[in-house]
Design an enzyme around this catalytic site. Sequence first.
Site, short mmCIF file in Angstrom:
data_model
loop_
_atom_site.label_atom_id
_atom_site.label_comp_id
_atom_site.label_asym_id
_atom_site.label_seq_id
_atom_site.Cartn_x
_atom_site.Cartn_y
_atom_site.Cartn_z
N PRO A 1 0.83 -1.20 0.00
CA PRO A 1 0.00 0.00 0.00
C PRO A 1 0.87 1.25 0.00
CG PRO A 1 0.11 -0.92 2.21
CD PRO A 1 0.86 -1.87 1.31
N CYS A 2 0.42 2.27 -0.70
CA CYS A 2 1.19 3.51 -0.82
C CYS A 2 0.85 4.45 0.33
CB CYS A 2 0.89 4.17 -2.16
SG CYS A 2 1.76 5.70 -2.44
N ILE A 3 1.59 4.34 1.40
CA ILE A 3 1.40 5.19 2.59
C ILE A 3 2.78 5.70 3.00
CG2 ILE A 3 0.70 5.24 5.00
CD1 ILE A 3 -1.42 3.18 4.38
#
Length: 227
Positions: free
Chosen positions: A88-90
């Site tokens: 996930p892009c966090i």
Amino acid sequence: MHGRAYWLLEREYLQLKDSSLFGITVAPVGDDMLMWRAEIQGLKDSLWEGAFLQLSIKFPEEYNQVPPNVTFNTIPFHPNVDMHSGRPCIDFLDNSEEWDERYSLSSILLAIQALLSNPVLENAVNVEAAEMMRKNMSSYRQMVMDCVRASHNLEVTEGKEVSVPSIEFFLPPEATAEDQIRKIKRISFEDYYRTWSGIATSRAALCFGIPPCKSSMLLTILLFDSV
């Protein structure tokens, strides 16, 4: 003797169980407190409502001074989830400089759950999903709905082979021997969707260049536990 990371994770695990967060379950894999499996359900009244997505979380010995490695085992068709690695892009997971020791297991999972329903299109790592959402929302909505239904039929379990007809399961290149032994497989919802739906969908034109991966500022309200 176990280190600080084990003690912190045991405490966070008890806190998370007591909090009874909606649609979030998590537990260590066997006796290894540094390897966890989590399941996240989509939030109510969102496109992902009813979805069941499994993740792997690998904590370093230096936790919580540095972030864990988090990847989806069932990879959703989502602008902010890498379709190959399942990451996930966090920002606070991707960049240790953005990490804060006040973040916890529950805040990580809450942020990922919120991200599903609140894509950040300007920071997309799945460009096709972002372009479809921008240009053809009805097709994107249909894709997500089919992914949600597919997640009900997909069981990613430990110690058992996954039994789903005509589905190609794969492990990413960085998979370890431990992953192979446990037979935990990752499946892209794109592959699952293509096999099960049998219908043509409009596909967004690919564009070039992927912006730096940063999470939305609105997610930060979920990230801090009360002190």
